[in-house]
Design a protein around this motif. Sequence first.
Motif, PDB file in Angstrom:
ATOM      1  N   THR A   1       0.831  -1.207   0.000  1.00 27.07           N
ATOM      2  CA  THR A   1       0.000   0.000   0.000  1.00 27.07           C
ATOM      3  C   THR A   1       0.864   1.256   0.000  1.00 27.07           C
ATOM      4  O   THR A   1       0.599   2.202  -0.747  1.00 27.07           O
ATOM      5  CB  THR A   1      -0.928   0.009   1.232  1.00 27.07           C
ATOM      6  OG1 THR A   1      -1.667  -1.197   1.254  1.00 27.07           O
ATOM      7  CG2 THR A   1      -1.862   1.191   1.197  1.00 27.07           C
TER       8      THR A   1
ATOM      9  N   THR B   1       0.845   3.992  -2.872  1.00 31.08           N
ATOM     10  CA  THR B   1       0.397   5.324  -2.488  1.00 31.08           C
ATOM     11  C   THR B   1       1.412   6.379  -2.903  1.00 31.08           C
ATOM     12  O   THR B   1       1.048   7.430  -3.439  1.00 31.08           O
ATOM     13  CB  THR B   1       0.197   5.397  -0.969  1.00 31.08           C
ATOM     14  OG1 THR B   1      -0.703   4.387  -0.581  1.00 31.08           O
ATOM     15  CG2 THR B   1      -0.352   6.749  -0.553  1.00 31.08           C
TER      16      THR B   1
ATOM     17  N   SER C   1       0.071   9.128  -5.399  1.00 34.76           N
ATOM     18  CA  SER C   1      -0.259  10.428  -4.826  1.00 34.76           C
ATOM     19  C   SER C   1       0.799  11.475  -5.139  1.00 34.76           C
ATOM     20  O   SER C   1       0.482  12.659  -5.214  1.00 34.76           O
ATOM     21  CB  SER C   1      -0.486  10.316  -3.323  1.00 34.76           C
ATOM     22  OG  SER C   1       0.681   9.898  -2.697  1.00 34.76           O
TER      23      SER C   1
ATOM     24  N   LEU D   1      -5.891   1.970  -1.156  1.00 34.95           N
ATOM     25  CA  LEU D   1      -5.583   3.266  -1.759  1.00 34.95           C
ATOM     26  C   LEU D   1      -6.758   4.234  -1.584  1.00 34.95           C
ATOM     27  O   LEU D   1      -6.577   5.451  -1.600  1.00 34.95           O
ATOM     28  CB  LEU D   1      -5.252   3.114  -3.246  1.00 34.95           C
ATOM     29  CG  LEU D   1      -3.996   2.298  -3.571  1.00 34.95           C
ATOM     30  CD1 LEU D   1      -3.751   2.309  -5.056  1.00 34.95           C
ATOM     31  CD2 LEU D   1      -2.789   2.846  -2.845  1.00 34.95           C
TER      32      LEU D   1
ATOM     33  N   THR E   1      -5.715   5.964   1.470  1.00 36.53           N
ATOM     34  CA  THR E   1      -4.430   6.645   1.571  1.00 36.53           C
ATOM     35  C   THR E   1      -4.228   7.706   0.502  1.00 36.53           C
ATOM     36  O   THR E   1      -3.651   8.745   0.793  1.00 36.53           O
ATOM     37  CB  THR E   1      -3.282   5.624   1.481  1.00 36.53           C
ATOM     38  OG1 THR E   1      -3.374   4.942   0.232  1.00 36.53           O
ATOM     39  CG2 THR E   1      -3.335   4.630   2.597  1.00 36.53           C
ATOM     40  N   VAL E   2      -4.711   7.459  -0.726  1.00 35.29           N
ATOM     41  CA  VAL E   2      -4.370   8.381  -1.806  1.00 35.29           C
ATOM     42  C   VAL E   2      -4.962   9.792  -1.623  1.00 35.29           C
ATOM     43  O   VAL E   2      -4.236  10.773  -1.757  1.00 35.29           O
ATOM     44  CB  VAL E   2      -4.718   7.780  -3.186  1.00 35.29           C
ATOM     45  CG1 VAL E   2      -4.761   8.842  -4.257  1.00 35.29           C
ATOM     46  CG2 VAL E   2      -3.692   6.726  -3.537  1.00 35.29           C
TER      47      VAL E   2
ATOM     48  N   SER F   1      -2.964  11.525   1.121  1.00 35.59           N
ATOM     49  CA  SER F   1      -1.569  11.758   0.752  1.00 35.59           C
ATOM     50  C   SER F   1      -1.457  12.831  -0.327  1.00 35.59           C
ATOM     51  O   SER F   1      -0.549  13.666  -0.284  1.00 35.59           O
ATOM     52  CB  SER F   1      -0.935  10.466   0.241  1.00 35.59           C
ATOM     53  OG  SER F   1      -1.152   9.438   1.155  1.00 35.59           O
ATOM     54  N   THR F   2      -2.380  12.792  -1.281  1.00 37.45           N
ATOM     55  CA  THR F   2      -2.348  13.788  -2.348  1.00 37.45           C
ATOM     56  C   THR F   2      -2.520  15.183  -1.774  1.00 37.45           C
ATOM     57  O   THR F   2      -1.766  16.108  -2.085  1.00 37.45           O
ATOM     58  CB  THR F   2      -3.480  13.514  -3.351  1.00 37.45           C
ATOM     59  OG1 THR F   2      -3.366  12.178  -3.814  1.00 37.45           O
ATOM     60  CG2 THR F   2      -3.416  14.469  -4.521  1.00 37.45           C
TER      61      THR F   2
ATOM     62  N   SER G   1       0.228   6.259   5.626  1.00 36.47           N
ATOM     63  CA  SER G   1      -0.370   5.220   4.784  1.00 36.47           C
ATOM     64  C   SER G   1      -0.166   3.846   5.401  1.00 36.47           C
ATOM     65  O   SER G   1      -1.070   3.012   5.411  1.00 36.47           O
ATOM     66  CB  SER G   1       0.251   5.241   3.388  1.00 36.47           C
ATOM     67  OG  SER G   1       0.162   6.507   2.838  1.00 36.47           O
TER      68      SER G   1
ATOM     69  N   SER H   1      -3.285   1.446   6.567  1.00 37.19           N
ATOM     70  CA  SER H   1      -3.449   0.111   6.023  1.00 37.19           C
ATOM     71  C   SER H   1      -3.355  -0.936   7.140  1.00 37.19           C
ATOM     72  O   SER H   1      -4.106  -1.906   7.169  1.00 37.19           O
ATOM     73  CB  SER H   1      -2.385  -0.133   4.960  1.00 37.19           C
ATOM     74  OG  SER H   1      -2.359  -1.460   4.579  1.00 37.19           O
TER      75      SER H   1
END
Lengths: 287, 247
Positions: free
Chosen positions: A90, A94, A98, A156, A159-160, A163-164, A212, A216
């Motif tokens: 993950t 990520t 991201s 994702l 997390t994405v 994180s983005t 992340s 996860s």
Amino acid sequence: MSRIVTFVGVVLILVTIGIPIYWPLKTSLSPPEEVWEVGIPKNPTLSNYIDILSSEIPKGRMSEVVGTFTVVSPSALNPLKNSILVATVTVALTLIVSSIAAYNLARFSYRGKRFVSLFVLFAYIFPPFILMAPLMFILSKIGALNNLIALSFVHLAYTVPFSTYMLRGYFLSVPRDLDEAAYVDGCSRLQVFRKIIMPLALPGLVTVAVFSFVMSWGDVVFSLVVLQTGENFTLPLYASSYLWGWEITDPGGLSALAVIAGMIPVILFLSIQKFVRMGLLAGAVKA
Amino acid sequence: MPTGLSPTFVGLENYKEILGLPELYVSLQRTFTYAFIAVLIKAVFGLGVALLLNQEFRGRGFLRGIAIIPYALPPFICAILFWFVYDYRGTGNIILETFGLNSIHWLGYDHAMFSVILVNVWHGWPFFFLGFLVGLQAIPVELYESAVVDGASSIQKFRHITLPLLKPVFFIVCGLSLMWTMGDFVIPWFMTGGGPLDATLTIPIASYKLAFLTRLDIPLASVYNVTVLPVYLLLIYYIVKKLEVGT
């Protein structure tokens, strides 16, 4: 006067945090006959840790603890491996997805960009439980149920967006002049991204990786849907097997499991403590 | 695996069924109780700790580190820690006994909601603490200094400087936490599974049960999700608007 208030406050904080943590710590070091006794263990032992991490749990000891029930549970080794695999994959996915998405939001301007940034925020706060039923439907259609790598891809969704949103802030703090200078020197866009922006945003990347990993690691919602058989269970699903009708069957083993599974996120968070404060609010609070 | 039959079009049948389902109304009520009480306690405790750890004293840095531990522990670990607290022989009853009170069944029908809220509070308050701390540190010291010159008491300083300047952070933090608490599946699931007798049946648990446990009816669960979605969308709309101003 204010010193007394401070002292009382500090004690209150320590007691609040300490009480739930103390008991499993103590129990994980106690032999079976002492697990429900207060105080520090009289005959400290590491056998709980050794037992859950060895490939087979001695059945005699389990049935002793449980009394009338004989619960034969495989060791925690396999779920631990699964959790580490899923979380690591993950993190890798990520970081790739991201960082590219955040670069887009930080450096390009196009029609509809406001909508895209709002959509990232939307996905960040959207409650994941609503995705459980559709996820089951989609994964069974493409035959990806009960697959650990598929679970990483599903993670994702957590997390994405986060994180983005966070990396965008870090990328924006890299001055555009640096980009320009590199372009003048003949760098391509990809080279600028790899050799200038990524290294300067390294603290951001580390923070994103830690968050992340922990997201996860702690996921239950998606694991419940995706994972179907015992050999693929991650730690949270495996932990439920220590309950029998909401009673704890093996307190020693369960507390050792909680200590092992809890230690990793805590160490990760404390090692990036400085950035956690910014990370939690994802750069949102500029007060 | 509940893949079921191939889908057939049933019109509004599912909506008719969901509106007649007692779970819908029970879960809405439980979710609001759970989320609002939990967020209120977390906000008050988090604000207190933030004010305290914004003071200068020895060991402050260490305490700030310690204070994020409950938040760093994933919710399922917090739930396991509280299995030990709520066991009949566990920490909770030992504390009650030292104060001369009777042992209780923490996860029995009468106390389950309170006990589950407590787990959520224990896990979630550092988020408020961290948010408020960032907000407090952004308040210029000069404001307090000039207030002292004007002869303001510490209560007046708190009332007229700290609170108003903390307001934007306060709404963002509370909004985000309210959202996550209303969507919290893990803690109620691990503590009670929605029981006993639906005492802690929050919306996420009800949705999961309809789809995977009691009904095994994914279409019905989807209809349920769509029915409760406006509650979440309204909150998301509010938070995104607040967050967008911040960026």
